[in-house]
Design a protein around this motif. Sequence first.
Motif, PDB file in Angstrom:
ATOM      1  N   TYR A 402       0.852  -1.194   0.000  1.00 54.46           N
ATOM      2  CA  TYR A 402       0.000   0.000   0.000  1.00 54.46           C
ATOM      3  C   TYR A 402       0.891   1.248   0.000  1.00 54.46           C
ATOM      4  N   LYS A 421      -4.570  -0.172  10.341  1.00 51.60           N
ATOM      5  CA  LYS A 421      -5.934  -0.697  10.478  1.00 51.60           C
ATOM      6  C   LYS A 421      -6.429  -1.142   9.107  1.00 51.60           C
ATOM      7  N   TYR A 422      -7.208  -2.237   9.091  1.00 57.63           N
ATOM      8  CA  TYR A 422      -7.723  -2.735   7.821  1.00 57.63           C
ATOM      9  C   TYR A 422      -9.136  -3.290   8.017  1.00 57.63           C
ATOM     10  N   ASP A 423      -9.912  -3.244   6.946  1.00 58.55           N
ATOM     11  CA  ASP A 423     -11.265  -3.782   6.925  1.00 58.55           C
ATOM     12  C   ASP A 423     -11.218  -5.137   6.227  1.00 58.55           C
ATOM     13  N   LEU A 427      -9.805  -5.233   1.211  1.00 60.96           N
ATOM     14  CA  LEU A 427      -8.372  -4.982   1.380  1.00 60.96           C
ATOM     15  C   LEU A 427      -7.823  -4.017   0.339  1.00 60.96           C
ATOM     16  N   GLN A 429      -7.753  -0.915   0.564  1.00 67.28           N
ATOM     17  CA  GLN A 429      -7.118   0.203   1.223  1.00 67.28           C
ATOM     18  C   GLN A 429      -6.929  -0.123   2.704  1.00 67.28           C
ATOM     19  N   VAL A 430      -5.979   0.562   3.337  1.00 62.24           N
ATOM     20  CA  VAL A 430      -5.745   0.433   4.773  1.00 62.24           C
ATOM     21  C   VAL A 430      -5.661   1.831   5.359  1.00 62.24           C
TER      22      VAL A 430
END
Length: 535
Positions: A402, A421-423, A427, A429-430
Motif C-alpha cells: 500500500y 488498520k484494515y477492513d 483490502l 485500502q488500509v
Amino acid sequence: MAIDRNEVGDQEWESALARAEVLRRLPNRPSPGEIADATAELDVSRSTLFRWLKAFREDQRVAVLVGRKPGRQRRGIDAFEPALKALVDEAIRTFYATPERPTLTRLWKHVCSACRHNHLTPPSIRRLKGYIATFDAEAMTRRREGKARADAQFLALPGEFSVKHPLQVVQIDHTKVDVTVVDPIERQPIGRPILTIAVDVCTRMVLGFYLSLEAPSVTSVALCLTHAIIDKTRWLADRGISLEWPASGLPECIHVDNGAEFHSRAFKLGCDDHNFVVSYRPPGAPRFGGHIERLIGTMMGAVHLLPGTHFSNVLDRGDYDSEGRAVMTMRELEAWLALEIIAYHSDLHRGIGRPPIAAWNEAIAAHPPRHVRDPLAFLIDFLPFEPRVLRRTGIHLNNICYWSDGFARWIGRCDDKVLVKYDPRDLHQVFVKLGGNYLMAPTRNPGRPAITLWEQKAALRVQRARGRREIDEETIFQTIAAQRALLDQATRETTQTRRLRARRAHLQPRPALPASAPADEPVIALPHFPVEVWE
C-alpha cells in the motif's frame, strides 16, 4: 414432622382440633382415671394417647395431631436393604445420572440385570421411581441435562437489571438468522447470515444492527456499533424507508458475552479510546443478557414468516424447503429488518409498560446523549490492526503493498512500527496512523480489484498447496481473478443445466442423486457480498 394445614381436609382438621381439646385438659401428671377417660373419649390406645400428648406438648401445634395415612411415610430410601440400596445408588450414579439421559425403564432393566448377577431380589419399577424421587431434583437435572437446563428450571431470579437513563448500558450479541438468503445476481441460496444487534437497556430501543455472511468478528461488532451511534435518516432513505428511527449516540457501558471478538485488542482499545466501560457476562449464564436475548427471540419470531425460513426446530420445519423457497438478498433482508425494528419501537413493550420510542423520546429530553463527530473515524478505531514498518516502498500487509503520497514526509523518520488498520471485507485500502491521525493508503497498483481477507487467505492456500513458498502480490491477485472466473463459469453452467433439465422433465425420469460427491471433486466457495459501510 407436623403436617401443613393446607395439606389436609376440613374433616381431618376438625378431628385434630377435638384431640387437642382433650389433651389440653390433661394435667402434667394425669391420674389413671383421667388417662382412661381420655382414651375412651378419643377411642385410642394408651400408647397412642401418650404419643399424641408428647408430640402436642413439644410442638404446641394442632397439626401434629392430624392422622397420617397408613403405610410408609418416607418413600424409597426405607424400601431397600443396604446391599440393594448400594447397588441401586451405583446404577443411578454411573448409568442414570448421565448426559445420555436413559429412561426409567432402561434404568430398571439395568438394575434387574445387576441384581441377578449379585443374587438379589430386584425392586419393582414403581419402587425404583419412588426412590429416585428422594434425590435432589436440581442436582439430577444438572447431571442429566446440563447446567443451562437446571438454571432455567430451578434458579431463582429475584433481582432486576435496571438502569436510570438511555445509553447507560447497551447490550450487543450475535445470532444466526433463521432464514436463507440468495445472491443478488443469480438469486441462488448462499446461506444464513449472522445478525449482530445492539439494544438500549433503559428504553429497549434497538440502536443498530449489522448483517454478514461471515462468522462474528471484531469487524461485525465495529459496524454494528457504528450503525448504533449514527443518525439513521440518510441510511434509511438510501433503502427507500421514510419512517423514523431516532436512536443514536455513544453508550457509556457495553454489556457483552465472552466471545473472542469482545476480548480482541481492537475492541478493547476502541472502547478505551471512546470511554466505554466493557462489562462481561459471567461465563455460561445467558440470563445476564436477558434484554438482548429476548429481543433476538422477538426478531427471529418475525423472521419465521419470511420465505426461506428455517423455523425454530426441525419438527416445526417438517418438509419445508428453506433453500428452495428463499427469495431475499442480504440488502432486502436488511431493509426488512429495519422496518420490523421500527414497528417494534412503536408497539407496547411489556417490560417497560410503554412503546420503546416513547420511552426514548422522553428519556433523551432529560438526558441528551453524546454524539460522535466522525463516524468513519469511529469505525476505524474498532477495526483490526497490525503493527508494520513504514518502508520506502510503502506498507506491506497480507502480502499486498500500500502506498500514499503522504508517506513521503515520514520515510526514514519512523523509528518504531506504525499502526495499520484494515477492513477484512475490503483490502483495497488500509488506514495508517501517523502523527496521531489516520492516513488512508490504497494498494500501490490502483488497477487492483477490491478483495476480501477471506479471498486473500484462500489464494495463499491454493498457491502453497502447489508448492510455492514465496508468494508475491501479483500471484495473489492472479489467483483470485482465476477463482472468480471459474466461479462465474460454474454458476452460468449450473443455471443452464438446471433450465435444460426442467425442459426435459416430461421426457425422461430424473436421475437419482449420488449418495456422496466424489472425493476429488473441487469445492468452490461462493463470493462475498459485503454490505456497504454507512456514512
